[in-house]
Design a protein around this motif. Sequence first.
Motif, PDB file in Angstrom:
ATOM      1  N   GLU A 104      43.255 -47.453  -4.655  1.00  0.00           N
ATOM      2  CA  GLU A 104      44.354 -46.300  -4.008  1.00  0.00           C
ATOM      3  C   GLU A 104      45.122 -47.218  -3.063  1.00  0.00           C
ATOM      4  OE1 GLU A 104      46.570 -43.321  -2.861  1.00  0.00           O
ATOM      5  OE2 GLU A 104      45.199 -43.443  -4.477  1.00  0.00           O
ATOM      6  N   GLY A 108      47.766 -46.806  -5.657  1.00  0.00           N
ATOM      7  CA  GLY A 108      47.964 -45.254  -5.419  1.00  0.00           C
ATOM      8  C   GLY A 108      47.513 -44.553  -6.689  1.00  0.00           C
ATOM      9  N   ILE A 110      45.663 -42.136  -6.592  1.00  0.00           N
ATOM     10  CA  ILE A 110      45.440 -40.468  -6.201  1.00  0.00           C
ATOM     11  C   ILE A 110      46.748 -39.876  -5.534  1.00  0.00           C
ATOM     12  CG2 ILE A 110      43.906 -38.828  -4.767  1.00  0.00           C
ATOM     13  CD1 ILE A 110      41.733 -40.909  -4.786  1.00  0.00           C
ATOM     14  N   GLY A 111      47.389 -39.123  -6.246  1.00  0.00           N
ATOM     15  CA  GLY A 111      48.520 -38.127  -5.589  1.00  0.00           C
ATOM     16  C   GLY A 111      49.519 -39.185  -5.754  1.00  0.00           C
ATOM     17  N   ASN A 112      50.610 -38.852  -4.874  1.00  0.00           N
ATOM     18  CA  ASN A 112      51.857 -39.626  -4.911  1.00  0.00           C
ATOM     19  C   ASN A 112      52.064 -40.593  -3.885  1.00  0.00           C
ATOM     20  OD1 ASN A 112      52.762 -38.561  -7.124  1.00  0.00           O
ATOM     21  ND2 ASN A 112      53.675 -36.698  -6.265  1.00  0.00           N
TER      22      ASN A 112
END
Length: 112
Positions: A104, A108, A110-112
């Motif tokens: 992450e 990245g 997960i998500g923006n």
Amino acid sequence: MAGSRLPAHGKADDHASTKPTLHASPKDHRAWTSATALLLLVPPLAMQVTDQVNWGVFDFATAALLIGCVALAWELSLRMTCNRVRRRTIALALAASFLLLWIELAVGIIGN
């Protein structure tokens, strides 16, 4: 066997005589510190070989904190349980958490 004690579940424990301890030897601390230092030496060596690895001070601090927290959690789990299944479960959870956080922070996922 006469005189042998079995736990309530009827199986002999291979760790019946060992108890978790909250005291660590200096050798344990040196091992974790050495492992962390060796892991932190990989990026500078890679930076000498390729331009694709570009770490700054914040990256090294984050990596040291993440590796140190995982090492501390593992050390505490070793001290708190002698059960091999629990230790393996904790090791798997720590490894999965470490990899998820590392990935992450790197790309990245997960998500923006």
